[in-house]
Design a protein around this motif. Sequence first.
Motif, PDB file in Angstrom:
ATOM      1  N   THR A   1      -3.897   8.066  -9.257  1.00  0.00           N
ATOM      2  CA  THR A   1      -3.499   7.611  -7.936  1.00  0.00           C
ATOM      3  C   THR A   1      -3.943   8.667  -6.938  1.00  0.00           C
ATOM      4  OG1 THR A   1      -1.565   6.433  -8.777  1.00  0.00           O
ATOM      5  CG2 THR A   1      -1.516   7.072  -6.457  1.00  0.00           C
TER       6      THR A   1
ATOM      7  N   VAL B   1      -3.392  10.389  -3.368  1.00  0.00           N
ATOM      8  CA  VAL B   1      -2.416  10.572  -2.286  1.00  0.00           C
ATOM      9  C   VAL B   1      -3.047  11.462  -1.228  1.00  0.00           C
ATOM     10  CG1 VAL B   1      -0.160  11.521  -1.666  1.00  0.00           C
ATOM     11  CG2 VAL B   1      -0.460  10.308  -3.841  1.00  0.00           C
ATOM     12  N   LYS B   2      -2.907  11.062   0.027  1.00  0.00           N
ATOM     13  CA  LYS B   2      -3.442  11.870   1.119  1.00  0.00           C
ATOM     14  C   LYS B   2      -2.338  12.690   1.773  1.00  0.00           C
ATOM     15  CE  LYS B   2      -7.735   9.653   2.534  1.00  0.00           C
ATOM     16  NZ  LYS B   2      -8.534   9.192   3.705  1.00  0.00           N
ATOM     17  N   THR B   3      -2.655  13.956   2.051  1.00  0.00           N
ATOM     18  CA  THR B   3      -1.717  14.831   2.733  1.00  0.00           C
ATOM     19  C   THR B   3      -1.823  14.623   4.240  1.00  0.00           C
ATOM     20  OG1 THR B   3      -3.325  16.637   2.873  1.00  0.00           O
ATOM     21  CG2 THR B   3      -1.969  16.536   0.894  1.00  0.00           C
TER      22      THR B   3
ATOM     23  N   ARG C   1      -7.142  14.865  -0.192  1.00  0.00           N
ATOM     24  CA  ARG C   1      -6.808  13.942  -1.273  1.00  0.00           C
ATOM     25  C   ARG C   1      -6.269  14.707  -2.470  1.00  0.00           C
ATOM     26  NH1 ARG C   1     -12.537  11.453  -2.133  1.00  0.00           N
ATOM     27  NH2 ARG C   1     -12.914  13.692  -1.908  1.00  0.00           N
TER      28      ARG C   1
ATOM     29  N   TYR D   1      -0.198  16.327 -11.156  1.00  0.00           N
ATOM     30  CA  TYR D   1      -1.294  16.202 -10.194  1.00  0.00           C
ATOM     31  C   TYR D   1      -2.179  17.435 -10.251  1.00  0.00           C
ATOM     32  CZ  TYR D   1       0.553  19.478  -6.666  1.00  0.00           C
ATOM     33  OH  TYR D   1       0.961  20.599  -5.990  1.00  0.00           O
TER      34      TYR D   1
ATOM     35  N   ILE E   1       3.368  13.774  -2.114  1.00  0.00           N
ATOM     36  CA  ILE E   1       3.282  12.891  -3.281  1.00  0.00           C
ATOM     37  C   ILE E   1       4.598  12.147  -3.475  1.00  0.00           C
ATOM     38  CG2 ILE E   1       3.020  12.828  -5.796  1.00  0.00           C
ATOM     39  CD1 ILE E   1       1.183  15.319  -5.468  1.00  0.00           C
TER      40      ILE E   1
ATOM     41  N   HIS F   1       4.894   9.404  -0.971  1.00  0.00           N
ATOM     42  CA  HIS F   1       3.990   8.297  -1.297  1.00  0.00           C
ATOM     43  C   HIS F   1       4.562   7.435  -2.420  1.00  0.00           C
ATOM     44  CE1 HIS F   1       0.060   6.278  -1.822  1.00  0.00           C
ATOM     45  NE2 HIS F   1       0.344   6.324  -3.116  1.00  0.00           N
ATOM     46  N   LEU F   2       5.187   8.084  -3.406  1.00  0.00           N
ATOM     47  CA  LEU F   2       5.731   7.359  -4.558  1.00  0.00           C
ATOM     48  C   LEU F   2       7.150   6.841  -4.314  1.00  0.00           C
ATOM     49  CD1 LEU F   2       4.463   9.715  -7.427  1.00  0.00           C
ATOM     50  CD2 LEU F   2       3.475   7.529  -6.700  1.00  0.00           C
TER      51      LEU F   2
END
Length: 329
Positions: free
Chosen positions: A9, A11-13, A18, A62, A88, A91-92
């Motif tokens: 997956t 995820v962008k900060t 990325r 990650y 992260i 996002h989750l």
Amino acid sequence: MASAQPTPTVVKTSDGRRLAVEVTGAPHGLPVFLLHGTPGSRSGPKPRGIVLYRMGVRLICYDRPGYGGSDRHEGRRVADVAGDVAAIADHLGFDRFAVVGRSGGGPHALACAALLPDRVTRAAAMVSIAPADASDLDWHQDMTNLNTEEYRSVDADGSAYAAQLAARARVTRKNPRSLVEHLRPALCDMDHRVIDDIAIRRQLTASYREATRPGPGGWIDDVTAFRKGWGFDLSTIRVPVRLWHGDADTFSPVQHTEWLAARIPGAEMQVQRGAGHFTAVEFLPLILAWLAEARPATVDSGRPGDGSTPEAPSEWVRVQHPVHQLPVL
């Protein structure tokens, strides 16, 4: 031929970087971040999915910036991990979570404990190093020359060290087992048994290959971050912390964890007789079981069967130190 890595997956900060993330274990279990070693990646050693499921753990791994599928964050500090982990988790959809770091992931796990106190339920660091400027600690004592030479090289000439590490990363990418063999002479007997296990060796080599796939950036940035200020104060940690170490570890000697334990309020310390650096892989399930005890009321364990967890070994020993010690088992 090596098997393909699972598609992560992305995820962008907040600054647009990325991060490559992999989630395994119980779908509704307690979220636990596992922060990999140096070098390392999300594909590093971890318990099988069924073990995590029975524990009620949803494991999040990650790639730290510069490793694997994560964009590099040049000049990062250890403290910067807190922002990445928070991104992260957001996002989750995780409000609260636990965190554990092994080896180079240890300082990063402690950073999350210090800087995300309202989100981290418990934290653990296994075979961690202490800060490079640790007072009253002979930082290199009992440490293998493989590590002391590396840390002294980056202190003496960062550019020359980066070039040296770039060459080693190229070799590791082509033949990741070469790194395992490079480390072998400094390992204790228990570590030899661990890395000679086919499944664990496969995970290690997969992790090293993925870690160095984009180049040496993550590796360089990790070591550089360890040699400067970490960016947080250990004494501010208020969440429960457990520290684990083997007394035969020559990569990050046990004195480092003793030093950390004396400075983290309420920290619990476990030392395993005869264990080394890679032995931490075998004891990770016990640490995960402890982390899973701090389950927020809103999280469903998703644990089938009798919910049993691994039994603690009988060889735990206490190191005499003015901190909260666990009982001898």
